[in-house]
Design a protein around this motif. Structure first.
Motif, PDB file in Angstrom:
ATOM      1  N   PRO A  74       0.824  -1.214   0.000  1.00 29.37           N
ATOM      2  CA  PRO A  74       0.000   0.000   0.000  1.00 29.37           C
ATOM      3  C   PRO A  74       0.856   1.259   0.000  1.00 29.37           C
ATOM      4  O   PRO A  74       2.019   1.232   0.418  1.00 29.37           O
ATOM      5  N   GLU A  75       0.280   2.341  -0.459  1.00 27.05           N
ATOM      6  CA  GLU A  75       0.974   3.627  -0.506  1.00 27.05           C
ATOM      7  C   GLU A  75       1.128   4.206   0.899  1.00 27.05           C
ATOM      8  O   GLU A  75       0.190   4.207   1.680  1.00 27.05           O
ATOM      9  N   CYS A  76       2.311   4.686   1.191  1.00 27.77           N
ATOM     10  CA  CYS A  76       2.582   5.307   2.479  1.00 27.77           C
ATOM     11  C   CYS A  76       1.810   6.626   2.584  1.00 27.77           C
ATOM     12  O   CYS A  76       1.902   7.465   1.682  1.00 27.77           O
ATOM     13  N   PRO A  77       1.053   6.826   3.658  1.00 29.32           N
ATOM     14  CA  PRO A  77       0.294   8.073   3.796  1.00 29.32           C
ATOM     15  C   PRO A  77       1.164   9.284   4.112  1.00 29.32           C
ATOM     16  O   PRO A  77       0.715  10.414   4.005  1.00 29.32           O
ATOM     17  N   PHE A  78       2.422   9.066   4.472  1.00 27.19           N
ATOM     18  CA  PHE A  78       3.313  10.167   4.836  1.00 27.19           C
ATOM     19  C   PHE A  78       4.112  10.695   3.650  1.00 27.19           C
ATOM     20  O   PHE A  78       4.288  11.898   3.503  1.00 27.19           O
ATOM     21  N   CYS A  79       4.620   9.780   2.787  1.00 25.88           N
ATOM     22  CA  CYS A  79       5.468  10.228   1.677  1.00 25.88           C
ATOM     23  C   CYS A  79       4.960   9.798   0.297  1.00 25.88           C
ATOM     24  O   CYS A  79       5.494  10.230  -0.714  1.00 25.88           O
ATOM     25  N   GLY A  80       3.942   8.914   0.241  1.00 20.28           N
ATOM     26  CA  GLY A  80       3.375   8.487  -1.038  1.00 20.28           C
ATOM     27  C   GLY A  80       4.107   7.337  -1.704  1.00 20.28           C
ATOM     28  O   GLY A  80       3.731   6.896  -2.787  1.00 20.28           O
ATOM     29  N   SER A  81       5.140   6.810  -1.078  1.00 25.93           N
ATOM     30  CA  SER A  81       5.919   5.708  -1.650  1.00 25.93           C
ATOM     31  C   SER A  81       5.143   4.395  -1.591  1.00 25.93           C
ATOM     32  O   SER A  81       4.333   4.169  -0.695  1.00 25.93           O
ATOM     33  N   THR A  82       5.402   3.517  -2.548  1.00 25.54           N
ATOM     34  CA  THR A  82       4.840   2.163  -2.496  1.00 25.54           C
ATOM     35  C   THR A  82       5.929   1.152  -2.134  1.00 25.54           C
ATOM     36  O   THR A  82       5.717  -0.050  -2.243  1.00 25.54           O
ATOM     37  N   GLU A  83       7.082   1.645  -1.690  1.00 22.58           N
ATOM     38  CA  GLU A  83       8.160   0.782  -1.201  1.00 22.58           C
ATOM     39  C   GLU A  83       7.860   0.435   0.258  1.00 22.58           C
ATOM     40  O   GLU A  83       8.554   0.866   1.172  1.00 22.58           O
TER      41      GLU A  83
END
Length: 54
Positions: free
Chosen positions: A6-15
């Motif tokens: 899932p996409e990180c809610p803080f930075c938008g990364s999918t890593e």
């Protein structure tokens, strides 16, 4: 956005990777962002209907 990453809610990364099967509630899982190094929670059945066996 993948359910597995899932996409990180803080930075938008999918890593991201699942950190724990359970979060602060049974209905949530914890994930870890490899880019901004934060832990966040997601609802397990986000958008999907859970299979109740009925």
């Amino acid at each position: 956005m993948s359910a597995e990453h899932p996409e990180c809610p803080f930075c938008g990364s999918t890593e991201t990777e699942r950190h724990s099967q359970f979060g602060s509630e049974v209905s949530k899982s914890q994930y870890y962002c490899n880019d901004c190094h934060t832990v966040f929670e997601r609802i397990k059945y986000d958008g999907d209907v859970a299979d109740t066996g009925r």
